[in-house]
Design an enzyme around this catalytic site. Structure first.
Site, mmCIF file in Angstrom:
data_model
loop_
_atom_site.group_PDB
_atom_site.id
_atom_site.type_symbol
_atom_site.label_atom_id
_atom_site.label_comp_id
_atom_site.label_asym_id
_atom_site.label_seq_id
_atom_site.Cartn_x
_atom_site.Cartn_y
_atom_site.Cartn_z
ATOM 1 N N GLU A 59 49.587 17.412 34.949
ATOM 2 C CA GLU A 59 48.602 16.892 35.887
ATOM 3 C C GLU A 59 47.450 16.240 35.129
ATOM 4 O OE1 GLU A 59 47.360 20.986 37.517
ATOM 5 O OE2 GLU A 59 45.680 19.677 37.900
ATOM 6 N N CYS B 150 49.619 22.052 39.187
ATOM 7 C CA CYS B 150 50.260 22.967 38.233
ATOM 8 C C CYS B 150 51.707 23.276 38.585
ATOM 9 C CB CYS B 150 49.488 24.283 38.158
ATOM 10 S SG CYS B 150 47.773 24.066 37.740
ATOM 11 N N HIS C 222 51.613 32.037 38.210
ATOM 12 C CA HIS C 222 50.734 31.014 37.641
ATOM 13 C C HIS C 222 49.368 31.644 37.326
ATOM 14 C CE1 HIS C 222 48.364 27.550 36.931
ATOM 15 N NE2 HIS C 222 47.707 27.628 38.074
#
Ligand code: HMG
Length: 390
Positions: free
Chosen positions: A81, A113, A235
């Site tokens: 990103e 992400c 994450h």
């Protein structure tokens, strides 16, 4: 007969500099415990001027190519990103630096992400259809926010490369996945900005919706019960977030999920900071590199990308995987980073966010990694490998 497809090799890279978050806390007038305990972060990786997502991506993938060769790699997916061009895939620079064959399709994927997970799933499907092919998936990002904001302590940088193949040596990707998508302005980076715009508190609620939504979809599609998952990787924009997600899953499912199920996954990310697309896969690397033998065990993977897309899927750890992990090399990379003080890091941040493409610039070598960003010529980015490949 169905083909077993999964991660055949995995290697990582990060930057040459590291900032101690205790130093940042002192500069911000914040209790250091807020970062260490409140966010679960100790350090953050910071790129030197000659490092970016391309140099990290190539450095992560290099050892994989050295081990397996490139002949069977038919596709290179680069998930990021923090892309360096609006049109050209950063993967093309990586393809050239690694000397990959011209018979390899190359593309960059973007969804905050999350996109490395989309790449991994696409790679698995490609290999299932053509089991002789391999796909190289690389996640590479530099997380940059505005200075002197609450988000500054959650920056970082890193790359993870994974070779997806039939009959994998490390972990099989199980076919069932749960997905949750919802349009939300929690975090984004406008085209004219080098730093992300973020609504921190909204992003935490959006992440929670993603965890629960993806889990529910995973269950609705026949996923295994939660007690058949032996470790969780979530994450990690900051590592405390992974622990929060485990608590939300526990209260949502009624399962007695205990912190050790997630703690081991935070070992690298505590020291790297947020590496956006790569963060989940650094968590996976930490789990695979840990002391306990996970042969035959199942790892639950939760991927979140602001904006937002979430996915929950599982990996089954292969027999003999420990002969193929690279924990010692990862520890060496982390230990080799050079400490930089707050004034030095903020000067690097300012230089990176002000770097346009209008003027030719030459960037001298400052990092000791194998690949370098050397500057801009005729508005095009230039790179160099220390040891060019054929
Ligand atoms: P903040 O508002 O300054 O922090 O920023 P806070 O006041 O919420 O405190 C954070 C935690 O520290 C709290 O813990 C405090 O209690 C604790 P919690 O209650 O949440 O468990 N705390 C302390 N603990 C010990 N000793 C102390 C102390 N003081 C406070 N003295 C925020 C926090 C995360 C919002 C900010 O850093 C931020 O905006 N970060 C960027 C956004 C982000 O990381 N969001 C996460 C979810 S979105 C996501 O994961 C996607 C992303 O990776 C990008 C993408 O997908 O594209 C970001």
């Amino acid at each position: 007969m169905s083909v077993r497809v999964g991660i055949h090799d995995l290697a990582v890279a990060t930057t040459g500099y590291v900032v101690e978050l205790d130093d940042l806390a002192a500069a911000m007038g914040v209790d250091p415990a807020k970062y260490r305990t409140g966010l679960g972060q100790d350090q953050m990786s910071v790129p030197a001027p000659d490092e970016d997502i391309v140099t990290m991506a190539a450095a992560a993938a290099g050892p994989i190519i050295d081990t397996h060769g490139a002949d069977r790699i038919r596709t290179l997916f680069l998930a990021t990103e923090s892309g360096v061009d609006q049109s050209k895939a950063a993967a093309l620079f990586v393809h050239q630096l690694l000397g990959l064959p011209s018979t390899c399709r190359v593309v960059e994927l973007k969804q905050a992400c999350y996109s490395a997970t989309a790449a991994l799933q696409a790679a698995a499907d490609m290999v299932a259809r053509r089991p002789d092919d391999q796909v190289l998936v690389i996640a590479s990002d530099v997380a940059r926010y505005e200075l002197e904001t609450a988000a500054e302590a959650t920056q970082g940088a890193g790359a993870v490369a994974m070779l997806v193949a039939a009959d994998p040596a490390i972990a099989e990707i199980e076919p069932t996945a749960g997905v949750f998508t919802a349009e939300v302005d929690d975090f984004w980076r406008p085209n004219d900005s080098a730093t992300a715009v973020v609504d921190g508190q909204l992003s935490i609620f959006a992440y929670r919706d993603g965890v629960l939504g993806a889990w529910d979809d995973y269950q609705a599609r026949g996923g295994v019960p939660i007690d058949q998952i032996d470790r969780f990787c979530h994450h990690q924009p900051f590592t405390k977030m992974a622990a929060k997600a485990l608590r939300w899953l526990a209260s949502h499912t009624g399962a007695g999920l205990r912190p050790p199920l997630i703690e081991v996954s935070t070992r690298y990310n505590r020291r790297l900071g947020n590496s956006y697309t790569a963060s989940l896969y650094f968590a996976l690397a930490a789990v695979l590199d840990a002391d306990d033998d996970l042969t035959g065990r199942r790892i639950g993977m939760f991927s979140y990308g602001s904006g937002s897309v979430s996915e929950f899927f599982t990996l089954l750890v292969c027999e003999g995987y420990r002969a193929h992990t690279r924990g010692a090399a990862t520890e060496e990379l982390l230990a080799a980073r050079r400490p930089i003080d707050i004034a030095g890091y903020r000067a690097l941040h300012a230089a990176a966010t002000n770097l346009g493409s209008g003027d030719d610039v030459s960037v001298p070598q400052e990092s000791s990694g194998p690949f370098h960003f050397t500057g801009i010529s005729g508005r095009a980015r230039q790179y160099r490998a220390d040891a060019p490949r054929p």
